[in-house]
Design a protein around this motif. Structure first.
Motif, short mmCIF file in Angstrom:
data_model
loop_
_atom_site.label_atom_id
_atom_site.label_comp_id
_atom_site.label_asym_id
_atom_site.label_seq_id
_atom_site.Cartn_x
_atom_site.Cartn_y
_atom_site.Cartn_z
N GLU A 100 -10.44 3.12 -10.31
CA GLU A 100 -10.45 3.33 -9.69
C GLU A 100 -11.00 4.77 -9.61
OE1 GLU A 100 -9.67 2.55 -5.49
OE2 GLU A 100 -9.65 0.13 -6.31
N THR A 101 -12.50 5.75 -9.22
CA THR A 101 -12.46 7.02 -8.76
C THR A 101 -11.73 7.52 -7.55
OG1 THR A 101 -13.96 7.13 -9.83
CG2 THR A 101 -13.82 8.83 -9.15
N VAL A 102 -10.71 8.72 -7.59
CA VAL A 102 -10.43 9.05 -6.68
C VAL A 102 -11.38 10.66 -6.11
CG1 VAL A 102 -8.90 8.03 -6.29
CG2 VAL A 102 -8.16 9.77 -7.46
N ALA A 125 -13.50 14.73 -9.06
CA ALA A 125 -13.67 13.37 -9.37
C ALA A 125 -12.69 13.17 -10.58
CB ALA A 125 -14.68 12.79 -9.83
N ALA A 126 -11.57 12.34 -10.05
CA ALA A 126 -10.44 11.56 -11.26
C ALA A 126 -10.56 10.14 -11.39
CB ALA A 126 -9.49 11.80 -10.93
N THR A 127 -9.70 9.85 -12.70
CA THR A 127 -10.38 8.21 -12.90
C THR A 127 -8.40 7.86 -12.71
OG1 THR A 127 -12.58 7.97 -14.04
CG2 THR A 127 -11.01 6.36 -14.39
N VAL A 128 -8.41 6.72 -12.12
CA VAL A 128 -6.76 6.21 -11.59
C VAL A 128 -6.53 5.48 -13.46
CG1 VAL A 128 -5.57 5.03 -10.59
CG2 VAL A 128 -6.97 5.89 -9.79
N VAL A 129 -5.24 5.91 -14.45
CA VAL A 129 -5.24 5.39 -15.19
C VAL A 129 -3.88 4.79 -15.03
CG1 VAL A 129 -7.02 6.59 -17.10
CG2 VAL A 129 -5.48 7.42 -16.56
N GLU A 130 -3.23 4.19 -15.79
CA GLU A 130 -1.63 4.04 -16.58
C GLU A 130 -1.55 5.44 -16.68
OE1 GLU A 130 0.41 1.61 -16.73
OE2 GLU A 130 -1.09 0.29 -16.18
N ASP A 148 0.86 -1.26 -0.03
CA ASP A 148 0.50 -0.11 -0.11
C ASP A 148 1.29 1.40 0.52
OD1 ASP A 148 1.06 0.21 2.90
OD2 ASP A 148 -0.73 0.79 3.22
N ARG A 149 2.31 1.02 -0.17
CA ARG A 149 3.12 2.62 -0.70
C ARG A 149 2.19 3.02 -1.96
NH1 ARG A 149 7.57 3.23 1.31
NH2 ARG A 149 8.38 4.63 -0.30
N LYS A 150 2.74 4.70 -1.52
CA LYS A 150 2.12 5.47 -2.62
C LYS A 150 3.24 5.62 -4.11
CE LYS A 150 0.95 9.53 0.42
NZ LYS A 150 1.04 10.98 0.12
N GLN A 151 2.00 4.85 -5.26
CA GLN A 151 2.67 4.72 -5.73
C GLN A 151 2.18 5.69 -7.75
OE1 GLN A 151 0.68 0.25 -6.23
NE2 GLN A 151 2.66 -0.20 -5.09
N LEU A 152 2.66 5.82 -8.19
CA LEU A 152 2.74 6.16 -8.97
C LEU A 152 1.61 5.76 -10.06
CD1 LEU A 152 3.50 9.18 -11.23
CD2 LEU A 152 4.95 7.58 -12.13
N VAL A 153 0.48 6.82 -10.69
CA VAL A 153 -0.79 6.73 -11.54
C VAL A 153 -0.49 7.61 -12.72
CG1 VAL A 153 -1.72 4.97 -10.24
CG2 VAL A 153 -2.32 7.93 -9.62
N GLY A 154 -1.64 7.36 -13.33
CA GLY A 154 -2.13 8.76 -13.83
C GLY A 154 -3.27 9.20 -13.41
N LEU A 155 -3.75 10.34 -14.12
CA LEU A 155 -5.30 10.75 -13.38
C LEU A 155 -5.61 11.85 -14.61
CD1 LEU A 155 -5.15 12.76 -10.03
CD2 LEU A 155 -5.86 9.75 -10.40
N ARG A 156 -7.27 10.67 -15.00
CA ARG A 156 -8.08 11.80 -16.25
C ARG A 156 -9.29 12.00 -15.37
NH1 ARG A 156 -6.68 9.36 -21.41
NH2 ARG A 156 -7.43 11.01 -22.17
N PRO A 207 -5.44 21.15 -8.88
CA PRO A 207 -3.62 21.73 -8.63
C PRO A 207 -3.02 20.83 -8.41
CG PRO A 207 -5.54 22.67 -7.66
CD PRO A 207 -6.38 21.71 -7.74
N GLU A 208 -1.42 21.35 -8.71
CA GLU A 208 -0.60 20.22 -7.87
C GLU A 208 -0.26 20.42 -6.14
OE1 GLU A 208 2.99 21.69 -9.61
OE2 GLU A 208 2.16 19.99 -12.20
N GLY A 209 -0.29 19.35 -6.11
CA GLY A 209 -0.33 18.80 -4.74
C GLY A 209 -1.55 18.40 -3.74
N ALA A 210 -2.57 18.70 -4.65
CA ALA A 210 -3.97 18.47 -4.09
C ALA A 210 -4.01 17.20 -3.02
CB ALA A 210 -4.84 18.75 -5.59
N HIS A 211 -4.13 16.87 -2.49
CA HIS A 211 -4.19 15.23 -1.61
C HIS A 211 -5.89 14.41 -1.91
CE1 HIS A 211 -1.47 15.40 1.47
NE2 HIS A 211 -2.55 16.20 1.65
N LEU A 212 -5.72 13.15 -2.58
CA LEU A 212 -6.54 12.65 -2.47
C LEU A 212 -7.68 12.01 -1.73
CD1 LEU A 212 -4.38 11.95 -6.19
CD2 LEU A 212 -6.90 13.80 -6.15
N VAL A 213 -8.40 11.49 -2.40
CA VAL A 213 -9.58 10.41 -1.17
C VAL A 213 -10.12 9.59 -1.74
CG1 VAL A 213 -9.29 12.43 0.72
CG2 VAL A 213 -11.34 11.90 -0.84
#
Lengths: 218, 96, 1005
Positions: free
Chosen positions: C975-977, C987-992, C909-917, C927-933
């Motif tokens: 998934e949506t974060v 809302a954003a979708t986690v992508v490659e 469950d370490r933080k891993q690099l993803v793309g967001l659409r 915004p850069e730095g925005a937290h995701l839940v």
């Protein structure tokens, strides 16, 4: 063909040649630039006599010194101590390719390495009766005539810019003369600093390419 | 504003140097065989003495050489600077 | 009938009566002479009231003649050159000087703040702490009111037009103070051939000799001082710095000096700095900093006209100013009699000498009596009278065992009250040097004890009193200091001073009684600048403040611009009495630099404006400037961020640059990337140890991307490395990490793997680097080179070719940070601009477009390429970035190998690099730095999944894109974060983490 391609020096935008004077007059600080001096980084083990000999032979008999922070100065070559296994060869502009090749061929069999760093730095000259005062405004090295003698060199900071500093006069003239080898990217900053630092003494730009004072590469 | 004796260049102003933290920390040769706890001691644990301290310094704006020093963290007295591979000097008398 | 008494005496002093100087104080015009200070000129003009006090707004006058002045702080000059809190006693008068008093409203004479004085009973020690505690959070409101009332000057609101200089200096012997001891020390060291710097805070060297009227060898002592200065001036290695205060004593004999080069003029000369900061590295230091007279703490000892005895003597002797017409001296020691006699000789009517001692005796007392002066022994001044100036004193007999003095009361009219409680040696610098202080019972003073650095104290700062002792100590210290520097030195022959009578013991009485208990009637001031009284200190002691450091902070005694130069000793003595301890057991507060305040300008020096920080330019910099580029700083490098054309904002310029790089060809100045030349038979082995991947099998002329980790397993730097020969590599680093990486690699070679034969040389600046990127990159290059085969088979991705580009010897790297077909062309730096121009010319027909760092960031983010320091933050591993392929775990060792195996770095469950659409149609970037839940409706505190590391408007996708580090992100694809933002929840979708050409066709094309 290659001759037609313009080379750009680090300080060319300042138009120093047009500002240069042969008569600095009352100015206390005389600044100039020596463009494109050949500069070659030489590394090798000073304990290895074969390396030292080979290097000296390739450098017209100028043997690398083991005395820290001193330079060996000859007619066509300055050889500055930079570290216990590192030296800087400074020679006439345009000679770097042939010199580096010759030196590399000579020292490689004895574990020496050679890197051409001609373009990495340009050379700013600081002379005049108040040269030491101007340099002291940014450089922590003690430049007193008895402490920093002709042929002494040092790597230090000048106005937070790393410089290789050489006392380039032979103490026979009326004023001291220093050469600063400074990274090309910061040469403009350093020049502006020196002009500012020298302002209270008066600054003159001099044609330093061929000032015939002392020994060394003139 | 320390005055630091580079083992090659002699006394120079502190602005020419960078401190590299505690000295004489051996990189474990058997790193792959030791526990996380043991490895963490190498990785993270440093002394923080009020007194004499073996340190590493780099003459970064001078001859680019790394060296060791024995410095007092309160008085800033530098008792010795010495080249890599040279034996570390003993702590001054009466200290541990 | 007597002749009218002129405060400016008709003769004497070191002023130049031929040069009158006009000046303005609080709007009124006055006149003084060259050689005056503002203080002496004000006194000569009869100006008594010069300030209002800090807390009570009581009228205050000039109390001293030097650096210790607590009262006479003025606002000097006007407009941009305005400076607050300047001691009038140290301001040299110049023609046209303008000064104003501080801490009064609307005027000195009518100050409404003086109402504080009426309510003084309500303003005890710690008043502010006690009062403004409630309600919580209201301090910021109170603070504004308090600040307006408090005695602080105003900073100029325009930027300072003057220059301030810095310089380093080195010497064998630094002598601080050019009084008799310092002059003797400098002479001894200078004659021996040592490099000497002699500094003194005053305009004229001489120290106490300037005003004392002492003689040496039967002539005025200043003649001797003049001869010494002439000799020192002729020695080539001696530098005499007048107007220069040694303000700080630092480690290893480094001292800070501030030279007031042009403060004695309205404006500096052209090119001249106003002040110069000297950083002096001295092999030996001689402190000859003198001593400061100590006031007596008696009731209402703060009225204008109450002055230190020696100060009045100095004003008379040096400036020919009588500080009053009729004086009373109040003393506990013999020495002050000298001042009284001098004033008497100067024409001042000396009404009485009130001596705390029951039976004062000795030659000085006899001399006073012989001149008919009235010596009143065993009495105290119990009160002073007057408002804006003192008009008289009450005296009464001291009673053994009583803290009241009510017997034999008498009133004496006077306009000047001289007082002396003995002398306090100026041990500030000695203490700053780390030296120990020792308490001397007889003089009630701390003296230099054991030195820690190479320093000696001489003269009155070392407890010497007689002039001959000062000279002797100075000469001995100077000779010894020179001797310690290796010079053969003997103390010089010294002139003979007048024999001085043996002093009778002083009487230490730290609080002088009056007719009421202390604190009940009037005020016994200890610290005049901060309005701290004896009663305040006793109250603080009763409240439990036993530590002198706590006492200082609670009562503010010893704070402010004078740092308690006249008050500290009395304050700690009162604390000692109140807590039943000895003075040495209480100790002093820590002496810290600066000795006197130093202007911010002097500390800053010339690191302002265009010289603020070294700016690094690439060899192509001037082109970018002419093209109108907007620059950004990357480290010290100035890099072109984008190139707006007429009418374009950043967004439009960026869109144009991005479009060209994806659809035509872009050109980019990549010269700033770090380049390290790695040579030696062990070069490949070394790289195997510092990178996660393998280099031994890399072919010559081939490039490989690599990660350097730290030992803890986290990413330190990245870049492409190329093998130039078997034993020769070219390592590239990020722009910002070039120096740290080189230093780290040298560390490993010099300290860890000393057996490796590898040599490193920085060649960052040796080459200019021009990147051509885009579908037409090959076509542009084809036009510029004849000797490089650009066919993909001959010159594949991740390889190097040597040849000629635009007639310039070049090495061309086929690498890409954009995802497009790209070439990096490296030429010697001086040819960089020529190469750039040639590319622009050849590329014109292909629509070549310069792009800056902003477009570069977007292009790489579209490809999911990380930037060290943006996606990584020092706690990210290659696995976290989804780049496990870059770690060759089969190697026996590399930096970070063991670190990567740590249990915590294995967590799924370490933080891993993803793309967001973002949702379709969403045009707004995250915004850069925005937290995701994970939960749209969650309210804080809520679990965080991660954060956005990069976010751009993608022109290629016509949509916003983002990269993010998310817990267990690789398993969350699809998934949506949610990003809770101030105005919405996005809302954003986690992508490659790759949005463009995932197969890499364009890259390899």
């Amino acid at each position: 063909m290659a001759d037609a391609i313009p080379r750009l020096g680090a300080l060319d935008h300042l138009g120093l040649a047009a500002r240069a004077t042969a008569e600095p007059g009352a100015a206390g600080v005389w600044l100039g630039e020596r463009r494109f001096l050949a500069k070659i980084n030489l590394r090798g083990d000073p304990q290895n006599a074969a390396f030292m000999q080979a290097a000296g032979a390739a450098l017209d008999g100028v043997q690398p010194t083991t005395a820290p922070n001193t330079a060996v100065r000859a007619a066509a070559i300055d050889l500055l101590w930079l570290g216990p296994d590192e030296w800087l060869v400074v020679a006439a502009a345009g000679s770097e390719a042939a010199l580096a090749a010759r030196l590399a061929a000579a020292v490689a069999p004895h574990g020496g390495t050679v890197t051409d760093v001609t373009e990495s730095r340009t050379t700013i000259t600081v002379s005049g009766p108040r040269a030491r005062d101007a340099l002291a405004k940014g450089c922590p090295i003690d430049l007193h005539p008895r402490r920093f003698r002709p042929g002494d060199c040092a790597q230090s900071l000048l106005a937070r810019v790393g410089v290789i500093l050489l006392r380039a006069d032979d103490a026979t003239g009326p004023v001291p003369r220093f050469e600063l080898h400074v990274l090309r990217s910061m040469a403009d900053y350093l020049w502006r600093f020196l002009e500012d630092a020298g302002q209270e003494y008066g600054v003159a730009v001099v044609e330093s390419e061929d000032r015939s004072q002392g020994s060394g590469i003139r | 504003m320390l005055l630091i004796h580079c083992p090659w260049c002699g006394p120079r102003e502190e602005v020419e140097f960078r401190c590299g933290g505690q000295g004489h920390i051996a990189r474990p040769a058997d790193a792959m065989d030791i526990s996380d706890a043991e490895y963490a001691r190498y990785l993270f644990m440093r002394t923080n003495p009020k007194g004499w301290h073996y340190e590493r310094w780099n003459h970064v704006h001078g001859c680019r050489r790394w060296f060791n020093a024995l410095r007092h963290t309160v008085t800033h007295e530098i008792r010795a600077t010495y080249r890599p591979g040279e034996k570390k000097p003993p702590l001054p008398d009466g200290t541990t | 009938m007597t002749a009218p008494f002129d405060l400016r005496r008709p003769e004497g002093g070191r002023i130049d009566r031929a040069r009158a100087m006009r000046f303005v104080f609080d709007g009124a015009g006055y006149s003084g002479y060259a050689g005056d200070t503002l203080a002496s000129a004000l006194l000569a003009n009869g100006v008594r009231l010069v300030a209002r006090s800090f807390k009570y707004h009581r009228p205050r006058g000039i109390a001293t003649a030097g650096a210790e002045e607590p009262n006479a702080l003025v606002q000097l000059r006007g407009n941009a050159r305005s400076e607050p809190n300047i001691r009038a006693t140290q301001v040299e008068l110049y023609d046209g000087l303008v000064a104003a008093s501080q801490n009064r409203w609307p005027s000195l004479e009518l100050d409404l703040g003086a109402l504080n004085s009426v309510f003084a009973k309500l303003l005890p020690a710690g008043f502010y702490y006690k009062t403004f505690m409630w309600p919580p959070g209201f301090w910021h409101f109170y603070e504004r009111l308090v600040r307006r009332m408090a005695g602080m000057g105003r900073a100029a609101d325009a930027s300072d037009p003057d220059r301030y200089d810095h310089r380093w200096a080195h010497c064998d012997v630094l002598v601080v103070g050019a009084g008799p001891s310092g002059l003797a020390a400098a002479l001894a060291a200078g004659r021996a051939g040592a490099r000497v710097i002699l500094c003194d805070e005053q305009a004229e060297p001489g120290g106490s000799l300037l005003g004392s009227g002492a003689t040496l060898d039967g002539a005025p002592a200043m003649q001797w001082a003049g001869a010494v200065l002439a000799e020192l001036g002729a020695l080539p290695d001696v530098t005499v710095l007048p107007r220069t205060t040694a303000f700080g004593y630092y480690d290893h004999n480094a001292l800070g000096l501030v030279e007031r080069v042009a403060d004695h003029a309205a404006e500096p000369l052209p090119g001249q700095p106003r002040q110069r900061l000297w950083l002096v590295r001295a092999r030996q230091v001689v402190l000859a900093t003198g001593a400061i007279e100590r006031p007596l703490v008696f009731r209402d000892n703060d009225r204008p006209g109450v002055m230190l005895a020696d100060a009045a003597r100095t004003y008379l002797g040096r400036y020919a100013v009588a500080c009053g017409r009729r004086a009373v001296l109040f003393t506990n020691n013999d020495h002050a009699y000298d001042a009284a006699l001098a004033l008497h000789a100067g024409g001042v009517d000396l009404a009485a000498i009130v001596d705390l001692r029951a039976e004062p005796g000795g030659l000085r007392v006899d001399a006073a009596r012989a001149r008919g002066l009235r010596v009143i022994a065993g009495r105290a001044v119990t009160a002073t009278h007057g408002r804006s100036s003192v008009t008289g004193v009450d005296i009464a007999r001291l009673q053994e065992g009583s803290d009241l003095a009510v017997l034999d009361r008498e009133s004496i009219a006077c306009d000047l009250v001289l007082n002396s409680g003995g002398w306090t040696p100026s041990v500030h610098l000695f203490s700053q040097s780390g030296g120990r202080l020792r308490y001397d019972e007889a003089t009630g003073a701390f003296l230099p004890g054991r030195a820690v650095q190479a320093v000696r104290a001489a003269g009155s700062c070392n407890g010497a009193v007689a002039l001959k002792d000062c000279l002797k100590q100075g000469a001995a210290a100077g000779a010894a200091a020179a001797g310690d520097c290796g010079f053969a030195a003997a103390p010089p022959a010294l002139p003979a001073a007048e024999p001085e009578p043996e002093s009778a013991p002083m009487r230490l009485l730290w609080v002088v009684p009056s007719d009421a208990p202390v604190g009940h009637k009037g005020k016994h001031f200890v610290d005049l600048q901060n309005d701290v009284t004896a009663a305040d200190l006793r109250l603080a002691a009763r409240e439990g403040y036993r530590s002198v450091e706590h006492l200082k902070r609670y009562t503010t005694t010893g704070m402010g611009t004078d740092q308690g130069k006249t008050s500290n000793l009395a304050a700690l003595a009162i604390l000692a009495e109140a807590t039943g301890r000895e003075i040495p057991a209480v100790g002093t507060t820590t002496f810290r630099p600066p000795y006197t305040p130093v202007a911010m300008g002097a500390l800053t020096g010339r690191t302002v404006g265009a010289l603020l920080d070294p700016a690094r330019w690439t060899p192509i910099h001037r082109w970018h400037v002419r093209a109108g580029a907007v620059f950004e700083n990357v480290g010290q490098w100035q890099r072109a961020r984008y190139y707006p054309q007429a009418g374009e904002d950043m967004h439009r310029a960026l869109a144009r640059e991005l479009h060209a790089a994806r659809n035509a060809v872009g050109i980019f100045d990549a010269s700033t990337l770090g380049k390290i030349d790695v040579k030696g038979p062990d070069a490949a082995r070394f790289l195997d140890l510092v990178y996660t991947n393998s280099w031994s099998k890399l072919g010559i002329g081939r490039c490989r991307y690599g990660f350097m980790l730290r030992e803890d397993g986290y990413v330190f730097d990245d870049g492409v490395t190329t093998r130039l020969a078997d034993d020769h590599f070219l390592v590239s680093t990020t722009t910002g990490n070039a120096a740290p990486v080189l230093s780290w690699l040298e560390d490993l070679l010099q300290m860890e793997w000393t057996e490796l034969k590898v040599r490193l040389t920085s060649v960052t600046e040796e080459y200019a680097v021009v990147t051509l990127s885009g579908p037409f990159a090959r076509r542009v290059l084809t036009e510029l080179t004849a000797d490089i085969d650009l066919e993909p088979k001959a010159f594949p991705f991740m390889s190097l070719s040597h040849g000629t580009v635009a007639g310039i010897a070049a090495r061309v790297f086929r690498v890409s940070f954009t995802g497009e077909l790209s070439y990096e062309v490296q030429v010697k730096a001086s040819y960089g601009l020529a190469l750039w121009n040639a590319c622009m010319e050849a590329g014109e027909k292909y629509g070549i477009t310069p792009y800056g760092t902003e477009a570069m960031h977007v292009l790489r983010a579209e490809k999911g390429y990380v930037i060290v320091g943006q996606e990584t933050d020092g706690t990210v591993t290659p696995y976290d970035l989804g780049m496990g392929w870059i770690v060759n775990d089969n190697k026996p060792d590399f930096i970070g190998k063991r670190g990567l195996r740590r249990a915590d770095l294995q967590r799924p469950d370490r933080k891993q690099l993803v793309g967001l659409r973002l949702e379709a149609g969403e045009r707004r970037k995250l915004p850069e730095g925005a937290h995701l839940v994970a939960d749209r409706d969650a309210v804080p505190p809520m679990p965080m999944l991660g954060h956005v590391t990069s976010s751009y408007w993608s022109v290629a996708l016509d949509a916003p894109i983002a990269l993010a580090m998310i817990k267990g992100g690789r398993a969350r694809m699809g998934e949506t974060v949610y990003a809770p933002l101030p105005d919405r929840v996005a809302a954003a979708t986690v992508v490659e983490p790759c949005f463009w050409d995932p197969e890499g066709k364009r890259l390899h094309g």
